[in-house]
Motif scaffolding. Structure first.
Motif, PDB file in Angstrom:
ATOM      1  N   CYS A  59     -16.560 -45.883 -97.054  1.00 14.74           N
ATOM      2  CA  CYS A  59     -15.779 -45.642 -95.504  1.00 14.74           C
ATOM      3  C   CYS A  59     -14.536 -44.739 -95.738  1.00 14.74           C
ATOM      4  CB  CYS A  59     -15.742 -46.903 -95.008  1.00 14.74           C
ATOM      5  SG  CYS A  59     -14.846 -46.566 -93.652  1.00 14.74           S
ATOM      6  N   CYS A 117     -16.624 -44.271 -85.562  1.00 15.67           N
ATOM      7  CA  CYS A 117     -17.711 -45.413 -85.242  1.00 15.67           C
ATOM      8  C   CYS A 117     -17.161 -46.478 -84.184  1.00 15.67           C
ATOM      9  CB  CYS A 117     -18.286 -46.137 -86.507  1.00 15.67           C
ATOM     10  SG  CYS A 117     -17.066 -46.805 -87.471  1.00 15.67           S
ATOM     11  N   CYS A 126     -12.135 -43.180 -90.972  1.00 15.40           N
ATOM     12  CA  CYS A 126     -11.817 -42.474 -89.771  1.00 15.40           C
ATOM     13  C   CYS A 126     -11.874 -43.029 -88.252  1.00 15.40           C
ATOM     14  CB  CYS A 126     -12.954 -41.376 -89.675  1.00 15.40           C
ATOM     15  SG  CYS A 126     -14.402 -41.834 -89.235  1.00 15.40           S
ATOM     16  N   GLY A 127     -12.796 -44.294 -88.084  1.00 16.24           N
ATOM     17  CA  GLY A 127     -12.673 -45.038 -86.915  1.00 16.24           C
ATOM     18  C   GLY A 127     -13.537 -44.544 -85.827  1.00 16.24           C
ATOM     19  N   CYS A 186     -21.070 -41.358 -88.256  1.00 16.25           N
ATOM     20  CA  CYS A 186     -20.325 -41.595 -89.517  1.00 16.25           C
ATOM     21  C   CYS A 186     -20.397 -40.211 -90.429  1.00 16.25           C
ATOM     22  CB  CYS A 186     -20.785 -42.837 -90.276  1.00 16.25           C
ATOM     23  SG  CYS A 186     -19.931 -43.145 -91.781  1.00 16.25           S
TER      24      CYS A 186
END
Ligand SMILES: Cc1cc2nc3c(=O)[nH]c(=O)nc-3n(C[C@H](O)[C@H](O)[C@H](O)COP(=O)(O)OP(=O)(O)OC[C@H]3O[C@@H](n4cnc5c(N)ncnc54)[C@H](O)[C@@H]3O)c2cc1C
Ligand code: SF4
Ligand code: SF4
Length: 477
Positions: free
Chosen positions: A27, A33, A30-31, A71
């Protein structure tokens, strides 16, 4: 490598980003999702190792895979080349380059508006485009990073619609900052607005993936501006630099990663932290901390599996002019790769109106300016993918294939970088902050092999190029 991170609060057994991405240490934080989760089950939080990633609290609806489809590190066939063809392939004038991807025009230059250039990371051209897009009403608001309004965070993505703020946020932020709340805001039902978004290549990819399935995002995001990217360090990078500059990590109010004042070379910008009591830490020249950056201390592991150097999906990509002819112009210059006709015209208009100064530059010069990043992100990725296969690690589908020969040639370099990254992230929370000397010494020695590898690679490339030009000259003669 911090693989298979144990996660709190997992209730869902359904495949989602926490089980498929975060737990495999893929991960980037980025946020996106979190911003699009239709059930509001995800939340961004700081992990023990200094990364920013989503946690999940609750059970997903049985058939939902919304988070995985957006994602950038999800395992889908929509690689950058495919997505770029969808967006830019229709233009008859589009050109292609193995490093830059698709492009229309390539320029080098700087802004002539107010303090854009002085405050900008390089030539201030990103700020120039943002301001021009707002001023000409092409967009209603900009999505970019500003200092956070909250006590807990240093930075946040914000929706910005005034030029004064756009000017005040110039510079580069080498810190994980997520887009969750701004993505949710753009995607809200109701008021239609047009946005321009600034982001790192992986963030732009996440946005483009989200735009595939979410009509409101597709309608409202009109322009994307990508920042060429080598890698992203996690929050421990800022903590460590603040501490060695004399500001306690918990006391940092703001950080400037690229102060240009009184530098001898364009790349030798300074880092400076300011405390909550407005005390300034000592300014750290990049030349003194370059081994921390260059060796990848505190780096996000996702970056090890990223092959997009130039933000190939962005309407425009902007980067530093790391070329000998611009090295001593310490005011800074930006290189630009333009993929959108309207932005190319905007730049030409700006040149005519004298709001910016720019000239065409070849795609090969742009590649040359990022040769180290291309070597690391694309060529060595072949070795890292092979290494990941040997370890049985999950990696997303990439355009680059695992290559045992590249791995054999560079395995120590690859192993050293993974070791540097994961050890620095494991050790930093345990370090006695009142005695940083030992940790700094550790950083120095652990960086040495990587710095030496880089040095010898440069020398061997130089020799190869000299040999090539010698034989070329002999052939001509
Ligand atoms: C993590 C990171 C790695 C980078 N790696 C490279 C590299 O290897 N080679 C290279 O040539 N350039 C790299 N860059 C890009 C470079 O640092 C400059 O951002 C770029 O040259 C643009 O400069 P400018 O003067 O045009 O931008 P400015 O006029 O200073 O405007 C920059 C805009 O981008 C926004 N911004 C800053 N940081 C971020 C961020 N993390 N995410 C989203 N928006 C942000 C600012 O708020 C501002 O609006 C990197 C940037 C980052 C953040
Ligand atoms: S990379 Fe972005 S979209 Fe993927 S899990 Fe992390 S925060 Fe979510
Ligand atoms: S190297 Fe790739 S994954 Fe890492 S921050 Fe940059 S664009 Fe994102």
């Amino acid at each position: 490598m911090d693989n298979l991170i144990p996660h709190k609060q997992i209730i869902s057994t359904h495949k989602q980003v926490v089980s498929e991405i975060v737990e495999h240490d893929l991960c980037i934080g980025c946020g996106i999702c979190v911003g699009i989760c239709p059930s509001n089950l995800l939340e961004m939080s700081w992990q023990e190792n200094g990364d920013l990633a989503p946690d999940i609290d609750g059970k997903c609806p049985p058939s939902c895979d919304a988070c995985l489809t957006v994602c950038p590190f999800g395992d889908h066939s929509l690689v950058e080349t495919t997505l770029a063809m969808q967006d830019f392939g229709h233009n008859n004038n589009i050109k292609t380059d193995p490093d830059l991807g698709l492009y229309l025009e390539t320029f080098v230059g700087h802004s002539l508006i107010d303090n854009h250039r002085k405050n900008g990371a390089s030539g201030g051209m990103t700020t120039w485009f943002l301001e021009t897009l707002l001023e000409t009403n092409r967009v209603d608001a900009i999505i970019s990073i500003n200092k956070s309004d909250s006590e807990q965070e240093l930075f946040e993505f914000q929706v910005i619609d005034d030029i004064q703020t756009i000017q005040s946020i110039a510079g580069s932020v080498y810190h994980p900052v997520d887009m969750a709340s701004v993505i949710a805001q753009i995607n809200q039902k109701g008021l239609e607005k047009n946005y321009a978004v600034v982001g790192l290549p992986c963030f732009i990819k996440g946005i483009k993936l989200a735009m595939q399935t979410m009509p409101r995002l597709r309608r409202r995001i009109k322009v994307t501006l990508g920042l060429t990217c080598g890698h992203l360090p996690n929050k421990f990078y800022t903590e460590y630099l603040s501490e060695i500059s004399g500001i306690k990590a918990g006391d940092v109010q703001s950080v400037d990663y690229r102060i240009k004042k009184r530098t001898n070379r364009a790349g030798n910008f300074k880092f400076q932290a300011t405390s909550k009591t407005k005390k300034s830490g000592s300014a750290l020249a990049f030349s003194d901390i370059s081994n921390i950056w260059g060796a990848g201390h505190f780096g996000m592991n996702a970056c090890n599996f990223c092959d997009d150097v130039f933000a190939e999906l962005a309407d425009i990509s902007v980067m530093d002019a790391w070329l000998p002819e611009y090295e001593y112009d310490t005011d800074g210059n930006s290189l630009m790769i333009i993929r959108n006709q309207e932005l190319a015209q905007l730049l030409l208009d700006g040149m005519e109106l004298n709001t910016c100064k720019a000239q065409p530059i070849s795609a090969s010069e742009i590649s040359k300016s990022q040769s180290g990043v291309i070597f690391h992100k694309k060529y060595l990725l072949e070795a890292r993918l092979f290494w990941a296969g040997l370890q049985g690690l999950k990696v997303p589908q990439k355009r680059v294939q695992p290559n045992p020969a590249v791995y054999q040639q560079h395995k120590w370099q690859v192993a050293a970088r993974f070791a540097v990254q994961s050890t620095s992230k494991k050790l930093w929370p345990k370090v006695n902050k009142s005695n940083l000397k030992l940790f700094s010494l550790y950083i120095y020695f652990l960086s040495l092999p990587i710095v030496l590898f880089k040095f010898f690679t440069k020398i061997s490339n130089l020799i190869k190029n000299l040999k090539k030009s010698y034989f070329f000259k002999r052939k001509i003669n």
